[in-house]
Scaffold this motif. Sequence first.
Motif, mmCIF file in Angstrom:
data_model
loop_
_atom_site.group_PDB
_atom_site.id
_atom_site.type_symbol
_atom_site.label_atom_id
_atom_site.label_comp_id
_atom_site.label_asym_id
_atom_site.label_seq_id
_atom_site.Cartn_x
_atom_site.Cartn_y
_atom_site.Cartn_z
ATOM 1 N N HIS A 344 56.265 14.761 -31.681
ATOM 2 C CA HIS A 344 55.392 14.509 -32.828
ATOM 3 C C HIS A 344 53.982 14.972 -32.493
ATOM 4 C CE1 HIS A 344 58.514 11.691 -34.378
ATOM 5 N NE2 HIS A 344 58.684 11.442 -33.092
ATOM 6 N N LYS A 345 53.398 15.747 -33.376
ATOM 7 C CA LYS A 345 52.007 16.171 -33.223
ATOM 8 C C LYS A 345 51.210 15.546 -34.363
ATOM 9 C CE LYS A 345 52.833 20.351 -30.565
ATOM 10 N NZ LYS A 345 52.498 21.783 -30.360
ATOM 11 N N LEU A 346 50.315 14.629 -33.997
ATOM 12 C CA LEU A 346 49.628 13.794 -34.980
ATOM 13 C C LEU A 346 48.118 13.882 -34.832
ATOM 14 C CD1 LEU A 346 51.719 10.504 -34.459
ATOM 15 C CD2 LEU A 346 52.178 12.310 -36.122
ATOM 16 N N TRP A 347 47.450 13.574 -35.935
ATOM 17 C CA TRP A 347 46.018 13.256 -35.902
ATOM 18 C C TRP A 347 45.875 11.739 -35.834
ATOM 19 C CZ3 TRP A 347 42.920 17.030 -34.847
ATOM 20 C CH2 TRP A 347 43.053 18.291 -35.406
ATOM 21 N N LEU A 348 44.884 11.258 -35.080
ATOM 22 C CA LEU A 348 44.478 9.847 -35.104
ATOM 23 C C LEU A 348 42.979 9.810 -35.342
ATOM 24 C CD1 LEU A 348 44.750 6.787 -34.697
ATOM 25 C CD2 LEU A 348 44.544 7.180 -32.227
ATOM 26 N N SER A 349 42.603 9.374 -36.533
ATOM 27 C CA SER A 349 41.188 9.261 -36.891
ATOM 28 C C SER A 349 40.786 7.789 -36.809
ATOM 29 C CB SER A 349 40.954 9.791 -38.306
ATOM 30 O OG SER A 349 39.589 9.671 -38.672
ATOM 31 N N VAL A 350 39.773 7.503 -36.000
ATOM 32 C CA VAL A 350 39.317 6.142 -35.731
ATOM 33 C C VAL A 350 37.917 5.956 -36.299
ATOM 34 C CG1 VAL A 350 38.667 4.520 -33.905
ATOM 35 C CG2 VAL A 350 40.715 5.939 -33.639
ATOM 36 N N GLY A 351 37.689 4.837 -36.971
ATOM 37 C CA GLY A 351 36.351 4.567 -37.486
ATOM 38 C C GLY A 351 36.140 3.094 -37.754
ATOM 39 N N GLY A 352 34.901 2.707 -37.990
ATOM 40 C CA GLY A 352 34.602 1.318 -38.293
ATOM 41 C C GLY A 352 33.165 1.147 -38.735
ATOM 42 N N SER A 353 32.922 0.059 -39.448
ATOM 43 C CA SER A 353 31.563 -0.220 -39.922
ATOM 44 C C SER A 353 30.624 -0.567 -38.780
ATOM 45 C CB SER A 353 31.593 -1.363 -40.946
ATOM 46 O OG SER A 353 32.170 -2.526 -40.377
ATOM 47 N N ALA A 354 31.177 -0.881 -37.591
ATOM 48 C CA ALA A 354 30.338 -1.147 -36.418
ATOM 49 C C ALA A 354 29.723 0.128 -35.859
ATOM 50 C CB ALA A 354 31.161 -1.843 -35.333
ATOM 51 N N HIS A 356 31.700 2.920 -34.609
ATOM 52 C CA HIS A 356 32.566 3.760 -33.789
ATOM 53 C C HIS A 356 33.299 4.767 -34.668
ATOM 54 C CE1 HIS A 356 34.893 0.146 -34.882
ATOM 55 N NE2 HIS A 356 35.976 0.907 -34.845
ATOM 56 N N SER A 357 33.470 5.973 -34.129
ATOM 57 C CA SER A 357 34.105 7.053 -34.883
ATOM 58 C C SER A 357 34.605 8.108 -33.909
ATOM 59 C CB SER A 357 33.105 7.672 -35.872
ATOM 60 O OG SER A 357 33.688 8.759 -36.567
ATOM 61 N N SER A 358 35.859 8.505 -34.067
ATOM 62 C CA SER A 358 36.412 9.552 -33.206
ATOM 63 C C SER A 358 37.638 10.153 -33.872
ATOM 64 C CB SER A 358 36.775 8.992 -31.816
ATOM 65 O OG SER A 358 37.695 7.921 -31.926
ATOM 66 N N LEU A 359 37.967 11.369 -33.462
ATOM 67 C CA LEU A 359 39.144 12.067 -33.968
ATOM 68 C C LEU A 359 39.938 12.577 -32.771
ATOM 69 C CD1 LEU A 359 40.829 13.181 -36.331
ATOM 70 C CD2 LEU A 359 39.377 15.241 -36.268
ATOM 71 N N TRP A 360 41.198 12.159 -32.701
ATOM 72 C CA TRP A 360 42.063 12.516 -31.584
ATOM 73 C C TRP A 360 43.296 13.254 -32.078
ATOM 74 C CZ3 TRP A 360 40.062 11.489 -26.881
ATOM 75 C CH2 TRP A 360 39.109 10.465 -26.773
ATOM 76 N N ALA A 361 43.823 14.080 -31.193
ATOM 77 C CA ALA A 361 45.120 14.718 -31.434
ATOM 78 C C ALA A 361 46.130 14.092 -30.474
ATOM 79 C CB ALA A 361 45.026 16.223 -31.203
ATOM 80 N N LEU A 362 47.243 13.616 -31.015
ATOM 81 C CA LEU A 362 48.280 12.987 -30.204
ATOM 82 C C LEU A 362 49.507 13.889 -30.141
ATOM 83 C CD1 LEU A 362 48.205 9.319 -31.626
ATOM 84 C CD2 LEU A 362 46.893 10.266 -29.719
ATOM 85 N N ASN A 363 49.957 14.183 -28.934
ATOM 86 C CA ASN A 363 51.243 14.841 -28.727
ATOM 87 C C ASN A 363 52.172 13.794 -28.124
ATOM 88 O OD1 ASN A 363 50.137 17.269 -29.575
ATOM 89 N ND2 ASN A 363 49.624 17.917 -27.506
ATOM 90 N N ILE A 364 53.124 13.327 -28.915
ATOM 91 C CA ILE A 364 53.997 12.237 -28.490
ATOM 92 C C ILE A 364 55.430 12.735 -28.408
ATOM 93 C CG2 ILE A 364 54.904 9.954 -29.088
ATOM 94 C CD1 ILE A 364 52.265 9.315 -30.427
ATOM 95 N N GLY A 365 56.013 12.559 -27.252
ATOM 96 C CA GLY A 365 57.413 12.898 -27.054
ATOM 97 C C GLY A 365 58.237 11.640 -26.882
ATOM 98 N N GLU A 366 59.266 11.477 -27.714
ATOM 99 C CA GLU A 366 60.130 10.301 -27.650
ATOM 100 C C GLU A 366 61.547 10.629 -27.187
ATOM 101 O OE1 GLU A 366 59.116 7.012 -30.719
ATOM 102 O OE2 GLU A 366 59.560 8.829 -31.860
ATOM 103 N N GLY A 367 61.913 11.918 -27.240
ATOM 104 C CA GLY A 367 63.298 12.267 -26.999
ATOM 105 C C GLY A 367 64.156 11.888 -28.190
ATOM 106 N N VAL A 368 65.440 12.201 -28.125
ATOM 107 C CA VAL A 368 66.369 11.858 -29.205
ATOM 108 C C VAL A 368 67.560 11.106 -28.610
ATOM 109 C CG1 VAL A 368 65.702 13.757 -30.715
ATOM 110 C CG2 VAL A 368 67.489 14.119 -29.007
ATOM 111 N N TYR A 369 68.133 10.261 -29.404
ATOM 112 C CA TYR A 369 69.277 9.472 -28.940
ATOM 113 C C TYR A 369 70.486 10.366 -28.707
ATOM 114 C CZ TYR A 369 73.208 6.250 -29.031
ATOM 115 O OH TYR A 369 74.356 5.572 -28.721
ATOM 116 N N ASP A 370 71.094 10.258 -27.518
ATOM 117 C CA ASP A 370 72.324 10.997 -27.245
ATOM 118 C C ASP A 370 73.419 10.101 -26.674
ATOM 119 O OD1 ASP A 370 71.532 10.501 -24.662
ATOM 120 O OD2 ASP A 370 71.165 12.596 -24.127
ATOM 121 N N GLY A 371 73.159 8.798 -26.607
ATOM 122 C CA GLY A 371 74.152 7.873 -26.106
ATOM 123 C C GLY A 371 74.168 7.721 -24.599
ATOM 124 N N HIS A 372 73.366 8.537 -23.896
ATOM 125 C CA HIS A 372 73.386 8.503 -22.437
ATOM 126 C C HIS A 372 71.988 8.324 -21.844
ATOM 127 C CE1 HIS A 372 77.572 9.761 -22.597
ATOM 128 N NE2 HIS A 372 77.222 10.765 -23.392
#
Length: 399
Positions: A344-354, A356-372
């Motif tokens: 999964h290639k995602l954007w994560l945009s973080v912000g708040g009224s306090a 804080h503000s940032s923009l991150w790119a997430l590369n998340i690997g979970e694999g796929v179910y194969d029973g083993h």
Amino acid sequence: SPEPEPVATVPYSTANGHLPPFDVAGFLANKGVPMKEVRPHEGGTIFVLGECVFDSSHRGKDAAIIQRANGQLGYKCWHNSCSQNGWKQVREKLDPGCYDRKPDRQPQAGKVPGTADEKPKPIQFQRITAAELDAGNYDLEYLIEGTMVAGQPLVLAGGKKNLKTNILLDAAISIASGSPFLGKLTVNRKAVVGVMTGESGLATVQETCRRICRAKGLRLPNIEGLIISPDIPRAELVDHLDALERFIQADGIEVLAIDPAYMSLPGDDAGNLFKQGTMLRELTAVCTRAGAGLILAHHTKKNIADPFKPPELEDIAWSGFQEFARQWWMLARREPYQPGTGDHKLWLSVGGSAGHSSLWALNIGEGVYDGHTPRVWGVDMLSANDAREEAKKNQAEQR
């Protein structure tokens, strides 16, 4: 002795958000607990006791009750034998059965819990002069550095299957264990986290938590500050709100996540800003009274012109959520998901009224179910600029 800090904060519920805070001095006087000193502390009050509630040999200034500016209550005795005791234990010892009694939701201002004094007092709104505002200590506490402020409502929003629940569970495990959020963002201190999740099912939640823990070098059964519930409270039902308050108080939960928000709110009023705002405010008030900050996992609008752009606060669906959020984590895909990869290639945009503000790119690997082979939780967190440069490089190589 060093100045005690609040621990195991569990404030007494006054049953609606408009009544005075718990009357600590009146409660202690009624129970015959002597006080040595009362002094202001960071916008709240410290009540130094003559002796420890649990061991009368602990005297001097070793024991104190702390009432924070937001009404949260804590107890601290500096002897190791009392380290497990917080306000909840103090309240139960001095007022047995207090947490078993159903909260009275009728306004009875001025009633001191555990006493016969039920004489109503007129409601008074708090007044803070400019001089008091300037002299007060209203510093914010970041549970996750630059990403999440303690005690402020947070909305985690994203499209369908954008890993909202998984990232929420990563945050919960990170805060409960003190490990970095998404492997990168610093958790400043541990806190008890409750996650009420009603969509995934406990089998999926268990499997996801296990692989997140493996990625962090942790074992799930060793994380004492993580509470999971498959139940979702209904924000429009008083008995559900009472049960939610008891749920938070039972474990001293400081961060409560509800996933997904739509299961907690009636959908027929999704477009009514005033009705949605009222229910969101009541849900937050219950959490605040019980000593917890609220996280709501929610979805973004379906018909976004460019679904692969960095998400914005305006992308949150339903009325009231954009106005309600004091801080937000927005998720969106950077490119379409390729079935069969588990990547999964995602954007994560973080912000708040306090602020804080940032923009991150997430590369998340979970694999796929194969029973083993067990699936994984591999997170690579990049700055937005690094991700864009990486995308350009990949495009050039494909030409």
